[in-house]
Design a protein around this motif. Structure first.
Motif, PDB file in Angstrom:
ATOM      1  N   VAL A  63      39.501  40.690  31.087  1.00  0.00           N
ATOM      2  CA  VAL A  63      40.901  40.299  30.959  1.00  0.00           C
ATOM      3  C   VAL A  63      40.963  38.859  30.482  1.00  0.00           C
ATOM      4  CG1 VAL A  63      43.046  40.050  32.247  1.00  0.00           C
ATOM      5  CG2 VAL A  63      41.391  41.819  32.873  1.00  0.00           C
ATOM      6  N   PRO A  64      41.745  38.580  29.436  1.00  0.00           N
ATOM      7  CA  PRO A  64      41.818  37.198  28.970  1.00  0.00           C
ATOM      8  C   PRO A  64      42.432  36.282  30.027  1.00  0.00           C
ATOM      9  CG  PRO A  64      43.371  38.590  27.766  1.00  0.00           C
ATOM     10  CD  PRO A  64      42.584  39.475  28.685  1.00  0.00           C
ATOM     11  N   PRO A  73      43.148  42.682  37.170  1.00  0.00           N
ATOM     12  CA  PRO A  73      42.543  43.131  35.932  1.00  0.00           C
ATOM     13  C   PRO A  73      42.187  44.609  36.062  1.00  0.00           C
ATOM     14  CG  PRO A  73      40.995  41.830  37.215  1.00  0.00           C
ATOM     15  CD  PRO A  73      42.296  41.815  37.950  1.00  0.00           C
ATOM     16  N   THR A 146      32.221  33.856  29.005  1.00  0.00           N
ATOM     17  CA  THR A 146      33.647  33.608  29.198  1.00  0.00           C
ATOM     18  C   THR A 146      34.357  34.867  29.714  1.00  0.00           C
ATOM     19  OG1 THR A 146      35.646  32.829  28.111  1.00  0.00           O
ATOM     20  CG2 THR A 146      34.085  33.992  26.718  1.00  0.00           C
ATOM     21  N   SER A 148      33.983  36.066  32.676  1.00  0.00           N
ATOM     22  CA  SER A 148      33.210  36.799  33.688  1.00  0.00           C
ATOM     23  C   SER A 148      33.741  36.545  35.101  1.00  0.00           C
ATOM     24  CB  SER A 148      31.725  36.417  33.597  1.00  0.00           C
ATOM     25  OG  SER A 148      31.572  35.025  33.755  1.00  0.00           O
ATOM     26  N   LYS A 150      33.922  33.196  36.570  1.00  0.00           N
ATOM     27  CA  LYS A 150      33.294  32.046  37.232  1.00  0.00           C
ATOM     28  C   LYS A 150      34.318  31.178  37.948  1.00  0.00           C
ATOM     29  CE  LYS A 150      31.854  30.450  33.336  1.00  0.00           C
ATOM     30  NZ  LYS A 150      32.370  31.496  32.461  1.00  0.00           N
ATOM     31  N   THR A 151      35.425  30.912  37.241  1.00  0.00           N
ATOM     32  CA  THR A 151      36.427  30.034  37.844  1.00  0.00           C
ATOM     33  C   THR A 151      37.032  30.708  39.067  1.00  0.00           C
ATOM     34  OG1 THR A 151      36.827  29.075  35.678  1.00  0.00           O
ATOM     35  CG2 THR A 151      38.494  28.667  37.350  1.00  0.00           C
ATOM     36  N   VAL A 152      37.242  32.013  38.961  1.00  0.00           N
ATOM     37  CA  VAL A 152      37.781  32.759  40.101  1.00  0.00           C
ATOM     38  C   VAL A 152      36.802  32.687  41.274  1.00  0.00           C
ATOM     39  CG1 VAL A 152      38.301  35.085  40.920  1.00  0.00           C
ATOM     40  CG2 VAL A 152      39.282  34.287  38.767  1.00  0.00           C
ATOM     41  N   ASP A 176      43.158  25.558  34.422  1.00  0.00           N
ATOM     42  CA  ASP A 176      43.421  26.769  35.221  1.00  0.00           C
ATOM     43  C   ASP A 176      43.141  26.564  36.709  1.00  0.00           C
ATOM     44  OD1 ASP A 176      40.737  26.612  34.491  1.00  0.00           O
ATOM     45  OD2 ASP A 176      40.499  28.754  34.120  1.00  0.00           O
ATOM     46  N   GLY A 525      34.627  39.045  37.873  1.00  0.00           N
ATOM     47  CA  GLY A 525      34.519  38.927  39.333  1.00  0.00           C
ATOM     48  C   GLY A 525      33.305  39.625  39.906  1.00  0.00           C
ATOM     49  N   ARG A 544      36.172  38.538  46.090  1.00  0.00           N
ATOM     50  CA  ARG A 544      37.432  38.962  46.703  1.00  0.00           C
ATOM     51  C   ARG A 544      38.616  38.479  45.868  1.00  0.00           C
ATOM     52  NH1 ARG A 544      40.092  34.661  48.293  1.00  0.00           N
ATOM     53  NH2 ARG A 544      39.229  33.036  49.651  1.00  0.00           N
ATOM     54  N   TRP A 545      39.761  39.065  46.102  1.00  0.00           N
ATOM     55  CA  TRP A 545      40.958  38.629  45.388  1.00  0.00           C
ATOM     56  C   TRP A 545      41.344  37.254  45.903  1.00  0.00           C
ATOM     57  CZ3 TRP A 545      42.175  40.638  41.032  1.00  0.00           C
ATOM     58  CH2 TRP A 545      43.349  40.262  40.423  1.00  0.00           C
ATOM     59  N   LEU A 546      41.860  36.439  44.989  1.00  0.00           N
ATOM     60  CA  LEU A 546      42.172  35.062  45.391  1.00  0.00           C
ATOM     61  C   LEU A 546      43.439  34.976  46.233  1.00  0.00           C
ATOM     62  CD1 LEU A 546      41.436  33.122  42.079  1.00  0.00           C
ATOM     63  CD2 LEU A 546      40.020  33.256  44.135  1.00  0.00           C
ATOM     64  N   HIS A 550      45.875  32.727  39.803  1.00  0.00           N
ATOM     65  CA  HIS A 550      44.913  32.445  38.732  1.00  0.00           C
ATOM     66  C   HIS A 550      45.482  32.985  37.430  1.00  0.00           C
ATOM     67  CE1 HIS A 550      41.177  31.266  36.967  1.00  0.00           C
ATOM     68  NE2 HIS A 550      41.035  32.444  36.400  1.00  0.00           N
TER      69      HIS A 550
HETATM   70  N1  LIG Z   1      38.688  38.219  42.384  1.00  0.00           N
HETATM   71  C1  LIG Z   1      39.548  37.993  41.435  1.00  0.00           C
HETATM   72  N2  LIG Z   1      40.758  37.518  41.729  1.00  0.00           N
HETATM   73  C2  LIG Z   1      41.617  37.283  40.739  1.00  0.00           C
HETATM   74  N3  LIG Z   1      41.349  37.505  39.443  1.00  0.00           N
HETATM   75  C3  LIG Z   1      40.171  37.975  39.089  1.00  0.00           C
HETATM   76  C4  LIG Z   1      39.210  38.215  40.076  1.00  0.00           C
HETATM   77  N4  LIG Z   1      38.111  38.570  39.462  1.00  0.00           N
HETATM   78  C5  LIG Z   1      38.354  38.561  38.156  1.00  0.00           C
HETATM   79  N5  LIG Z   1      39.599  38.240  37.920  1.00  0.00           N
HETATM   80  C6  LIG Z   1      40.134  38.204  36.573  1.00  0.00           C
HETATM   81  O1  LIG Z   1      39.149  37.696  35.700  1.00  0.00           O
HETATM   82  C7  LIG Z   1      39.715  36.875  34.742  1.00  0.00           C
HETATM   83  C8  LIG Z   1      38.732  35.868  34.197  1.00  0.00           C
HETATM   84  O2  LIG Z   1      38.249  35.066  35.238  1.00  0.00           O
HETATM   85  P1  LIG Z   1      37.925  33.518  35.038  1.00  0.00           P
HETATM   86  O3  LIG Z   1      39.047  32.772  34.473  1.00  0.00           O
HETATM   87  O4  LIG Z   1      37.401  33.089  36.351  1.00  0.00           O
HETATM   88  O5  LIG Z   1      36.745  33.606  33.978  1.00  0.00           O
HETATM   89  P2  LIG Z   1      35.686  32.491  33.569  1.00  0.00           P
HETATM   90  O6  LIG Z   1      34.339  33.087  33.720  1.00  0.00           O
HETATM   91  O7  LIG Z   1      35.975  31.248  34.298  1.00  0.00           O
HETATM   92  O8  LIG Z   1      35.994  32.334  32.043  1.00  0.00           O
HETATM   93  P3  LIG Z   1      35.888  31.013  31.120  1.00  0.00           P
HETATM   94  O9  LIG Z   1      34.431  30.774  30.906  1.00  0.00           O
HETATM   95  O10 LIG Z   1      36.575  31.425  29.871  1.00  0.00           O
HETATM   96  O11 LIG Z   1      36.564  29.918  31.838  1.00  0.00           O
HETATM   97  C9  LIG Z   1      40.894  36.265  35.450  1.00  0.00           C
HETATM   98  O12 LIG Z   1      41.931  35.927  34.573  1.00  0.00           O
HETATM   99  C10 LIG Z   1      41.333  37.354  36.364  1.00  0.00           C
HETATM  100  O13 LIG Z   1      42.318  38.152  35.762  1.00  0.00           O
END
Ligand SMILES: Nc1ncnc2c1ncn2[C@@H]1O[C@H](COP(=O)(O)OP(=O)(O)OP(=O)(O)O)[C@@H](O)[C@H]1O
Ligand SMILES: [Mg+2]
Length: 589
Positions: A63-64, A73, A146, A148, A150-152, A176, A525, A544-546, A550
């Motif tokens: 999911v973007p 997602p 990207t 995957s 990570k930020t979540v 974000d 996630g 887990r869900w945040l 996000h």
């Molecule tokens: N546990 C979760 N809770 C909420 N959203 C989730 C969860 N796991 C995955 N997602 C979904 O995954 C998407 C991408 O996650 P995230 O932004 O953390 O990616 P990223 O690896 O940080 O990407 P980038 O490298 O582009 O920053 C989020 O927008 C969200 O919709």
């Protein structure tokens, strides 16, 4: 993952670490909730096929990041049915009962009352992953391409650390992470089988502060590059800390510390700063520093022998005394021959560049708002709250300035860290840096921020600072530093060279799952977690869900609306008269 060779902490044997963990409450949780990841108690492993992500299944595109808020997602795997009896409900920790909608069909009994940091569930056994916060003391890394998650995943860690009373300093290059200031939605949380009461507890107990360098939309934050290392450092620490100050000014003035010119300018600045501070010469603003840099001998002599200069002649009867030659002055005061160290033309050019930072737009970075101060970051504006500080870097346009800001922030953190004396097992701060690649390029590149992060990573444990770094760029980052994190979350990687880079981390696995083979097909996630402090074998996890929001990066205007009056008032009080005294950390000459 075991500690890397550069780790200064002696890595205890796995057995002793597991025993340490068993000493903790964690074992209690394990026994009472069936919910942990310690191998001995990994019950419920008899139904792995129900919960394991199946690599054969075609995985939808991630999911973007600008997906609408709160939307699950599509690829989030459905949790499997709860273990028989759903006795996780009986876990002992008292948690407020949720007035929100009851859990949906099929999720009954899934609510889990964590003892430590609850990060999600194992994808092979569906057990909750509940780890002791002290595991973070040995640092963590989030790797994955990207989208995957990570930020979540990092946000889940930050939320859990906050619930455990640990404040955070978060570097947010994309905007974000600022969404941590927005609470999640109770019905979504419940629908995800999570505990909305726990979410509310998080939202009630934290104070999210979004710091905006150069701008006042959020809380304005500035650099105080003249803030000297603390006075009570030991000589070695002081030398390192001053070296970082000199490196900062060198790169700020536009010289690359890795190139020949930067390599002569940095030690010159080091001597000017250290010796100037020691003899009480004013080098504490750009104009004064530039003056000393331009004509160092003249500046030192004027300071040390004012009676020899015309402006002080009236203090003397008759003629002003003769100035001693520099060799004598140098001998008497322990000074170097500055002018030999750098040609005049270079000194003048360096001085010109430095003084340019005392005016115009340039100076905003140094004067607008609260000077970075980690004590302020750990102090709540409203007593009793846990501060989460997000440094929103989108307000700095220039990439070099951005890096310089990160570098100065890391320097402040390093200096602050050295003064901390945490109790055994106490974590004072969680430091998270998202997308760390620009600050941590691979060998032979060695920007000052990298040196600092390396130092912080090596020493933070004993000062109670937990570091968490994330990158999608395992090939463009100094992997050796990341590999020192004792806990690694490996998310989706599709490129063979990336998979190769992380393969060694996942080679042993207790489950039947091919953790490496799964990497290209992991959904957002989903991570393969390497955490020897938790389980001797890597294990697959669904985050887990945040509890917080996000999605797309917040704009500056959105940030503005998120700062409470209390917090603004507090920040204003911290910026008023905020000029700190130079600590004068005494480096040996
Ligand atoms: N546990 C979760 N809770 C909420 N959203 C989730 C969860 N796991 C995955 N997602 C979904 O995954 C998407 C991408 O996650 P995230 O932004 O953390 O990616 P990223 O690896 O940080 O990407 P980038 O490298 O582009 O920053 C989020 O927008 C969200 O919709
Ligand atoms: Mg991200």
């Amino acid at each position: 993952m075991a500690s890397g060779p550069e780790h200064d902490d002696e890595a205890p044997s796995l057995a002793s670490r597991v025993l340490d963990l068993l000493d903790d409450d964690l074992l209690g949780v394990a026994e009472q909730s069936e919910g942990n990841v310690l191998p001995e108690t990994a019950s419920g492993a008899d139904t792995p096929e129900e919960v394991q992500a199946t690599p054969e299944e075609p995985l939808p595109e991630p999911v973007p990041v600008d997906e609408p808020l709160h939307e699950p997602p599509e690829v989030m795997p459905e949790p499997s049915p709860s273990p028989p009896d759903g006795d996780e409900e009986d876990a002992p920790e008292p948690v407020e009962s949720s007035p929100a909608a009851p859990p949906k069909e099929g999720r009954k009994g899934r609510k889990f009352k964590p003892k430590g940091m609850y990060l999600g569930r194992r994808r092979d056994t569906d057990e909750p992953v509940d780890i002791n916060p002290s595991v973070l003391a040995r640092h963590a890394a989030m790797l994955g391409s990207t989208g995957s998650g990570k930020t979540v995943m990092a946000k889940a860690l930050i939320e859990e650390a906050a619930l455990a009373g640990i404040p955070a300093l978060i570097i947010d290059p994309q905007g974000d992470l600022a969404r941590l200031a927005l609470g999640g939605d109770a019905s979504t949380i419940e629908a995800k089988g999570e505990d909305a009461a726990r979410m509310r507890r998080l939202l009630d107990s934290t104070e999210v502060r979004i710091w905006t360098p150069l701008r006042s939309k959020g809380l304005p934050l500035c650099i105080d590059p003249f803030h000297a290392p603390p006075a009570d450092l030991d000589p070695e620490e002081a030398i390192t800390a001053w070296d970082m100050v000199a490196a900062g000014f060198t790169s700020l003035a536009g010289y690359d510390v890795e190139k020949a010119q930067g390599k002569t300018i940095k030690p010159y600045l080091y001597e000017v700063l250290v010796q100037g501070t020691r003899v009480g010469l004013d080098v504490a603003d750009f104009q004064s520093l530039a003056r000393v840099v331009r004509e160092p001998h003249d500046a030192f002599l004027r300071h040390l022998y004012p009676e020899c200069f015309a402006d002080h002649e009236e203090d003397f009867e008759g003629e002003a005394p003769q100035l001693p030659p520099w060799t004598v002055v140098a001998g008497d005061h322990g000074l170097t021959d500055f002018e030999e160290r750098l040609p005049k033309a270079t000194r003048y050019e360096l001085a010109r560049r430095l003084s340019a930072f005392s005016s115009g737009v340039n100076q905003l970075l140094f004067s607008n708002g609260v000077p970075i101060n980690i004590d302020a970051f750990t102090e709540p504006a409203v007593p009793g709250k846990i501060p989460l500080n997000i440094v929103y870097l989108n307000t700095i346009q220039d990439e070099n300035q951005k890096q310089y800001f990160v570098q100065e922030l890391s320097r402040e953190l390093y200096d602050w860290m050295l003064t901390q004396q945490p109790a055994e097992g106490e974590l004072k701060l969680l430091f998270f840096m998202d997308e760390v690649a620009p600050s941590l390029p691979p060998h032979p590149r060695n920007p000052p921020a990298k040196d600092l992060i390396k130092l912080i990573f090596k020493q933070a444990r004993k000062y109670g600072v937990a570091c968490v770094l994330a990158t999608q760029n395992v090939s463009d980052v100094d992997y050796k530093i990341l590999a020192q994190a004792n806990t690694t979350f490996v998310g989706r990687f599709t490129q063979p060279q990336d998979v190769e880079k992380v393969r060694h981390l996942l080679k042993e696995s207790g489950s039947d799952v091919d953790l490496v083979g799964q990497l290209p097909t992991l959904g957002p996630g989903q991570f393969q977690v390497v955490a020897p402090d938790v389980d001797e074998n890597p294990f697959p996890v669904q985050c887990r869900w945040l509890y917080t929001d996000h999605g797309a990066p917040l704009s500056e205007d959105q940030v503005e609306d998120l700062i409470s009056d209390d917090v603004r008032r507090w920040a204003r009080s911290r910026s008023a008269g905020a000029h700190r005294k130079r600590g004068g950390g005494g480096a040996a000459d």
